[in-house]
Design an enzyme around this catalytic site. Structure first.
Site, PDB file in Angstrom:
ATOM      1  N   ALA A  13       0.813  -1.226   0.000  1.00 51.01           N
ATOM      2  CA  ALA A  13       0.000   0.000   0.000  1.00 51.01           C
ATOM      3  C   ALA A  13       0.844   1.273   0.000  1.00 51.01           C
ATOM      4  CB  ALA A  13      -0.925  -0.026   1.210  1.00 51.01           C
ATOM      5  N   ALA A  14       1.686   1.439   1.004  1.00 50.20           N
ATOM      6  CA  ALA A  14       2.437   2.693   1.121  1.00 50.20           C
ATOM      7  C   ALA A  14       3.505   2.792   0.035  1.00 50.20           C
ATOM      8  CB  ALA A  14       3.069   2.780   2.512  1.00 50.20           C
ATOM      9  N   SER A  41       1.148  -4.529  -4.371  1.00 53.21           N
ATOM     10  CA  SER A  41      -0.173  -3.869  -4.369  1.00 53.21           C
ATOM     11  C   SER A  41      -1.333  -4.831  -4.176  1.00 53.21           C
ATOM     12  CB  SER A  41      -0.382  -3.104  -5.682  1.00 53.21           C
ATOM     13  OG  SER A  41       0.219  -1.862  -5.597  1.00 53.21           O
ATOM     14  N   CYS A  45      -6.476  -6.519   3.363  1.00 54.27           N
ATOM     15  CA  CYS A  45      -7.809  -6.357   3.963  1.00 54.27           C
ATOM     16  C   CYS A  45      -8.795  -7.388   3.414  1.00 54.27           C
ATOM     17  CB  CYS A  45      -8.352  -4.960   3.693  1.00 54.27           C
ATOM     18  SG  CYS A  45      -7.136  -3.662   3.932  1.00 54.27           S
ATOM     19  N   ASP A 285       2.395   1.265   7.775  1.00 59.13           N
ATOM     20  CA  ASP A 285       2.322   0.589   9.081  1.00 59.13           C
ATOM     21  C   ASP A 285       3.634   0.614   9.867  1.00 59.13           C
ATOM     22  OD1 ASP A 285      -0.259  -0.076   8.458  1.00 59.13           O
ATOM     23  OD2 ASP A 285       0.046  -2.244   8.466  1.00 59.13           O
ATOM     24  N   TYR A 428     -32.260  12.464   4.427  1.00 55.85           N
ATOM     25  CA  TYR A 428     -33.229  11.491   4.941  1.00 55.85           C
ATOM     26  C   TYR A 428     -34.183  11.021   3.842  1.00 55.85           C
ATOM     27  CZ  TYR A 428     -37.814   9.937   6.462  1.00 55.85           C
ATOM     28  OH  TYR A 428     -38.982   9.239   6.560  1.00 55.85           O
TER      29      TYR A 428
HETATM   30  C1  LIG Z   1      -6.254  -9.623   7.616  1.00 57.67           C
HETATM   31  C2  LIG Z   1      -6.114  -8.150   7.492  1.00 57.67           C
HETATM   32  C3  LIG Z   1      -7.230  -7.366   7.283  1.00 57.67           C
HETATM   33  C4  LIG Z   1      -7.106  -5.975   7.194  1.00 57.67           C
HETATM   34  N1  LIG Z   1      -8.221  -5.222   6.994  1.00 57.67           N
HETATM   35  C5  LIG Z   1      -8.116  -3.875   6.908  1.00 57.67           C
HETATM   36  C6  LIG Z   1      -9.277  -3.069   6.683  1.00 57.67           C
HETATM   37  O1  LIG Z   1     -10.386  -3.588   6.551  1.00 57.67           O
HETATM   38  N2  LIG Z   1      -9.116  -1.725   6.618  1.00 57.67           N
HETATM   39  C7  LIG Z   1      -7.878  -1.125   6.747  1.00 57.67           C
HETATM   40  O2  LIG Z   1      -7.783   0.115   6.663  1.00 57.67           O
HETATM   41  N3  LIG Z   1      -6.769  -1.876   6.953  1.00 57.67           N
HETATM   42  C8  LIG Z   1      -6.856  -3.220   7.034  1.00 57.67           C
HETATM   43  N4  LIG Z   1      -5.733  -3.982   7.229  1.00 57.67           N
HETATM   44  C9  LIG Z   1      -4.431  -3.310   7.402  1.00 57.67           C
HETATM   45  C10 LIG Z   1      -3.781  -2.984   6.065  1.00 57.67           C
HETATM   46  O3  LIG Z   1      -3.709  -4.138   5.280  1.00 57.67           O
HETATM   47  C11 LIG Z   1      -2.394  -2.423   6.320  1.00 57.67           C
HETATM   48  O4  LIG Z   1      -2.520  -1.294   7.130  1.00 57.67           O
HETATM   49  C12 LIG Z   1      -1.690  -2.042   5.032  1.00 57.67           C
HETATM   50  O5  LIG Z   1      -1.492  -3.135   4.204  1.00 57.67           O
HETATM   51  C13 LIG Z   1      -0.339  -1.404   5.362  1.00 57.67           C
HETATM   52  O6  LIG Z   1       0.334  -1.103   4.193  1.00 57.67           O
HETATM   53  P1  LIG Z   1       1.919  -0.969   4.197  1.00 57.67           P
HETATM   54  O7  LIG Z   1       2.304  -0.732   2.784  1.00 57.67           O
HETATM   55  O8  LIG Z   1       2.335   0.015   5.215  1.00 57.67           O
HETATM   56  O9  LIG Z   1       2.461  -2.359   4.720  1.00 57.67           O
HETATM   57  P2  LIG Z   1       2.244  -3.832   4.151  1.00 57.67           P
HETATM   58  O10 LIG Z   1       0.967  -3.960   3.441  1.00 57.67           O
HETATM   59  O11 LIG Z   1       2.528  -4.739   5.282  1.00 57.67           O
HETATM   60  O12 LIG Z   1       3.411  -3.961   3.083  1.00 57.67           O
HETATM   61  C14 LIG Z   1       4.750  -3.967   3.461  1.00 57.67           C
HETATM   62  C15 LIG Z   1       5.500  -4.777   2.433  1.00 57.67           C
HETATM   63  O13 LIG Z   1       6.878  -4.681   2.720  1.00 57.67           O
HETATM   64  C16 LIG Z   1       7.493  -5.929   2.490  1.00 57.67           C
HETATM   65  N5  LIG Z   1       8.723  -5.948   3.280  1.00 57.67           N
HETATM   66  C17 LIG Z   1       8.834  -5.853   4.631  1.00 57.67           C
HETATM   67  N6  LIG Z   1      10.125  -5.851   4.996  1.00 57.67           N
HETATM   68  C18 LIG Z   1      10.844  -5.921   3.864  1.00 57.67           C
HETATM   69  C19 LIG Z   1      12.234  -5.961   3.587  1.00 57.67           C
HETATM   70  N7  LIG Z   1      13.138  -5.916   4.563  1.00 57.67           N
HETATM   71  N8  LIG Z   1      12.646  -6.043   2.295  1.00 57.67           N
HETATM   72  C20 LIG Z   1      11.720  -6.102   1.281  1.00 57.67           C
HETATM   73  N9  LIG Z   1      10.405  -6.095   1.494  1.00 57.67           N
HETATM   74  C21 LIG Z   1       9.965  -5.996   2.754  1.00 57.67           C
HETATM   75  C22 LIG Z   1       6.445  -6.938   2.929  1.00 57.67           C
HETATM   76  O14 LIG Z   1       6.637  -8.195   2.316  1.00 57.67           O
HETATM   77  C23 LIG Z   1       5.149  -6.261   2.483  1.00 57.67           C
HETATM   78  O15 LIG Z   1       4.740  -6.697   1.199  1.00 57.67           O
HETATM   79  C24 LIG Z   1      -5.814  -5.370   7.315  1.00 57.67           C
HETATM   80  C25 LIG Z   1      -4.684  -6.171   7.520  1.00 57.67           C
HETATM   81  C26 LIG Z   1      -4.817  -7.541   7.617  1.00 57.67           C
HETATM   82  C27 LIG Z   1      -3.588  -8.375   7.840  1.00 57.67           C
END
Ligand SMILES: Cc1cc2nc3c(=O)[nH]c(=O)nc-3n(C[C@H](O)[C@H](O)[C@H](O)COP(=O)(O)OP(=O)(O)OC[C@H]3O[C@@H](n4cnc5c(N)ncnc54)[C@H](O)[C@@H]3O)c2cc1C
Length: 450
Positions: A13-14, A41, A45, A285, A428
């Site tokens: 995501a980020a 990507s 969720c 995150d 409403y």
């Molecule tokens: C089951 C579940 C349900 C969810 N439901 C919701 C919801 O309904 N609504 C909501 O707002 N949020 C929800 N979330 C939370 C949401 O998915 C996360 O907040 C979001 O994905 C965070 O995005 P990110 O890019 O920060 O991290 P991530 O999505 O965790 O992506 C980080 C990426 O970095 C990679 N990575 C990590 N360390 C390294 C490294 N050293 N070298 C190379 N790659 C690395 C990982 O493999 C991963 O692909 C849910 C999460 C889960 C697990």
């Protein structure tokens, strides 16, 4: 600036929001994304719905594959590449590549978007097969495969946060007998216990056995595979364990590089998503943010926040200017038919912060009472005595209930009073709400206490 090389660690995501934004603004910018799994990507969720069988194809959870990023966006995405070290002095990252070889790549600007991981306590008997936490798409696929191949009959979900609850529902949908162990008095401790109780009941209604005020102490296994979990009160047989005990930011890489951490050991960033180390940014995150009601540092792991922060980082990395002002603690979820939402501060926080506040809870209908499909909705709302400033709300109810939290989230963000909320010109018609929207009914009742 345009020729500077950007390296992004983490392809979800980020990370990909940032990379995509930079590409849109700067077609020739050199962008390298390093992702340790096979996927980019993806919607973490959506995983509970895939595991629960509501979504057949895992591909539908992938917004853009690494190939699409490479071919259509000319972003150099390297999957199965794990960054193992950052050296800010020489501006290079060390990577364990897809051949398990250590290689090094230079960066001019670095974005850390490594996300978070499920918390897994170090308990006796741990580290066995059949115990899963959910974070990446790869982790969700592992759970789905395990269920398909091993056909577990009994599962225990440890932790009653929204991921644990969504997973409990998913497992029920797969005809697995589900128990849920939760340390708190009710599930969903981001709600006040009186609202959490409604969610606990919703789980019992779908057949989940709840063990509240109980704590995981150990795992029991046979031949390296989980057979039961032991709590402080009993042994619960289980062929599958899902850990939903919260998450921890993946900030160790940053910490080892000397990058400053903040609250909850998450990476400290400013409003533009810059870390305290030159040319290093972070988003999603893995970072700490600010709670806009308290003005205090805050940690939250949500996809909405990660996507926005990625956009902010990408905008600033491509010559624009954007800030992320923080959050008000808004979240929403659905457990079978029951929708759950919250924003602002809960009573526990208000007490800790010594707010002089009033709280009111009302029960009404999601639609005009006579209209087909009208269901119950409970709204709890809090506000500061004297000033009348809205401090938060929690909603539990049937279809159409939860997204009403966005009205309150907007009002809390704007610093509105309860009286301002009553004055809002909300829509409403019988299929959508009673004449007084439930959040305004709650506000009117709360006003009497201020
Ligand atoms: C089951 C579940 C349900 C969810 N439901 C919701 C919801 O309904 N609504 C909501 O707002 N949020 C929800 N979330 C939370 C949401 O998915 C996360 O907040 C979001 O994905 C965070 O995005 P990110 O890019 O920060 O991290 P991530 O999505 O965790 O992506 C980080 C990426 O970095 C990679 N990575 C990590 N360390 C390294 C490294 N050293 N070298 C190379 N790659 C690395 C990982 O493999 C991963 O692909 C849910 C999460 C889960 C697990």
């Amino acid at each position: 600036m345009a020729k500077e090389r950007i390296v992004v660690i983490g392809g979800d995501a980020a990370g990909m929001s940032a990379a995509s934004k930079i590409r849109r603004v700067e077609p020739n910018r050199d962008i390298l994304v390093l992702e340790r799994t096979d996927y980019t990507s993806y919607s973490a969720c959506g995983m509970p719905y895939y595991i629960g069988g509501m979504i057949d194809e895992v591909d539908s959870l992938i917004a853009r594959s690494p190939e699409v990023f490479r071919d259509k966006f000319a972003i150099d995405v390297r999957t199965r590449h794990e960054v193992v070290a950052i050296d800010p002095n020489i501006q290079r990252v060390t990577i364990l590549n897809d051949q398990q070889k250590a290689v090094s790549e230079p960066y001019d600007q670095l974005l850390i978007a490594t996300g978070a991981r499920p918390y897994c306590p170090d308990l006796p008997g741990g580290g066995v097969e059949g115990v899963f936490g959910l974070s990446t798409l790869a982790s969700g696929i592992r759970v789905q495969k395990f269920i398909k191949q091993e056909q577990p009959l009994k599962a225990v979900v440890v932790g009653g946060g929204y991921i644990g609850l969504e997973m409990a529902e998913a497992l029920v949908r797969q005809n697995i007998e589900v128990s849920l162990v939760q340390r708190g008095h009710e599930v969903m401790d981001t709600l006040d216990p009186d609202m959490g109780e409604l969610v606990s009941q919703a789980l019992r209604d779908i057949g989940v056995k709840l063990y509240l005020s109980e704590e995981l102490k150990a795992f029991e296994s046979t031949n390296g595979r989980v057979k039961a979990i032991i709590t402080d009160q009993r042994t619960l047989p289980s062929d599958l364990v899902i850990l939903g005990m919260g998450v921890r930011p993946n900030s160790e890489l940053a910490e080892a590089a000397g990058i400053e951490l903040g609250v909850y050991n998450a990476i400290k960033v400013d409003e533009r998503m810059r870390t305290g180390t030159e040319n290093i940014w972070a988003a999603g995150d893995c970072v700490a943010t600010v709670h806009r009601v308290t003005g205090q540092p805050f940690y939250v792991a949500l996809g909405t926040v990660a996507n926005k922060q990625g956009l902010v980082a990408g905008t600033n990395l491509s010559g624009g200017s954007m800030t992320f002002p923080g959050v008000v603690g808004t979240a929403v979820s659905k457990i079978c038919k029951v929708e759950v939402a919250r924003t602002g501060l809960q009573e526990k926080e208000l007490l800790e912060l010594d707010f002089d506040y009033a709280a009111e809870t009302i029960k009404t209908k999601t639609r005009a009472g006579y209209y087909p499909g009208a269901g119950t909705i409970t709204v709890k709302m809090t506000a500061e005595k004297g000033s009348g400033r809205l401090l938060g709300a929690q909603i539990v109810g049937m279809e159409g209930a939860a997204k009403r939290i966005d009205i309150v989230a907007t009002a809390v963000t704007a610093g509105m009073t309860v009286a301002n909320l009553v004055d809002l010109d909300l829509s409403y018609a019988p299929p959508f709400s009673p004449v007084w929207d439930p959040v305004q009914t709650a506000a009117r009742q709360l006003l009497k206490k201020l």
